[in-house]
Design an enzyme around this catalytic site. Sequence first.
Site, short mmCIF file in Angstrom:
data_model
loop_
_atom_site.label_atom_id
_atom_site.label_comp_id
_atom_site.label_asym_id
_atom_site.label_seq_id
_atom_site.Cartn_x
_atom_site.Cartn_y
_atom_site.Cartn_z
N ASP A 30 -12.93 3.55 0.32
CA ASP A 30 -13.41 2.17 0.27
C ASP A 30 -13.25 1.54 1.65
O ASP A 30 -12.24 1.72 2.33
CB ASP A 30 -12.63 1.37 -0.78
CG ASP A 30 -13.30 0.06 -1.13
OD1 ASP A 30 -13.77 -0.08 -2.28
OD2 ASP A 30 -13.37 -0.83 -0.25
N HIS A 98 -19.61 2.92 -10.02
CA HIS A 98 -18.54 3.54 -9.22
C HIS A 98 -17.20 3.34 -9.90
O HIS A 98 -16.98 2.32 -10.57
CB HIS A 98 -18.50 2.95 -7.80
CG HIS A 98 -18.38 1.46 -7.75
ND1 HIS A 98 -19.46 0.62 -7.96
CD2 HIS A 98 -17.32 0.65 -7.55
CE1 HIS A 98 -19.07 -0.64 -7.85
NE2 HIS A 98 -17.76 -0.66 -7.62
P1 AMP Z 1 -16.88 -3.60 -6.94
O1 AMP Z 1 -16.34 -4.96 -6.56
O2 AMP Z 1 -16.19 -2.97 -8.13
O3 AMP Z 1 -18.39 -3.61 -7.09
O4 AMP Z 1 -16.51 -2.65 -5.73
C1 AMP Z 1 -17.33 -2.46 -4.63
C2 AMP Z 1 -16.47 -1.84 -3.58
O5 AMP Z 1 -17.31 -1.25 -2.61
C3 AMP Z 1 -15.56 -2.82 -2.82
O6 AMP Z 1 -14.20 -2.43 -2.98
C4 AMP Z 1 -16.04 -2.73 -1.38
O7 AMP Z 1 -14.98 -2.82 -0.46
C5 AMP Z 1 -16.69 -1.36 -1.37
N1 AMP Z 1 -17.74 -1.16 -0.36
C6 AMP Z 1 -18.81 -1.96 -0.13
N2 AMP Z 1 -19.58 -1.44 0.85
C7 AMP Z 1 -18.98 -0.28 1.23
C8 AMP Z 1 -19.27 0.71 2.21
N3 AMP Z 1 -20.37 0.64 2.99
N4 AMP Z 1 -18.42 1.76 2.34
C9 AMP Z 1 -17.33 1.86 1.56
N5 AMP Z 1 -16.99 0.96 0.61
C10 AMP Z 1 -17.80 -0.10 0.47
#
Ligand code: AMP
Length: 112
Positions: A30, A98
């Site tokens: 993440d 995810h």
């Molecule tokens: P959610 O809030 O459950 O939808 O989680 C989305 C997660 O994706 C968050 O913890 C973000 O930090 C992570 N995230 C968003 N964009 C990226 C990226 N490009 N690479 C890695 N993690 C990401």
Amino acid sequence: MESCVFCRIARGEIPAEVVYEDAGNLVFRDIKPAAPVHLLAIPRRHVARLADCSGKDADLLAALFLAVNRAAAAEKLRDFRLIVNNGAGAGQTVFHLHAHILAGGNMSEKLL
Ligand code: AMP
Ligand code: ZN
């Protein structure tokens, strides 16, 4: 999905620190870790959220859980917490299914 950030990671269009991958799944770190180890496990196929899955997606869901296990083994995680936010009201911000894999530090505090 053209613009979906996780589809773009799965296609290699956006860089990610991948710790495990197989034909159907990808596990990467993440970008904004909420724990010492914070990984995201995704299916390569776009599914917006868990609640959109039905019986026809059983193989995808099973494979995703097994990818979680294999990523945890690759990262030598014995104990970890798995979180799936389903829908904006539950905190979902990226609408590609995810599972958050969280580990390290003091994870013994129970949320439930
Ligand atoms: P959610 O809030 O459950 O939808 O989680 C989305 C997660 O994706 C968050 O913890 C973000 O930090 C992570 N995230 C968003 N964009 C990226 C990226 N490009 N690479 C890695 N993690 C990401
Ligand atoms: Zn997607």
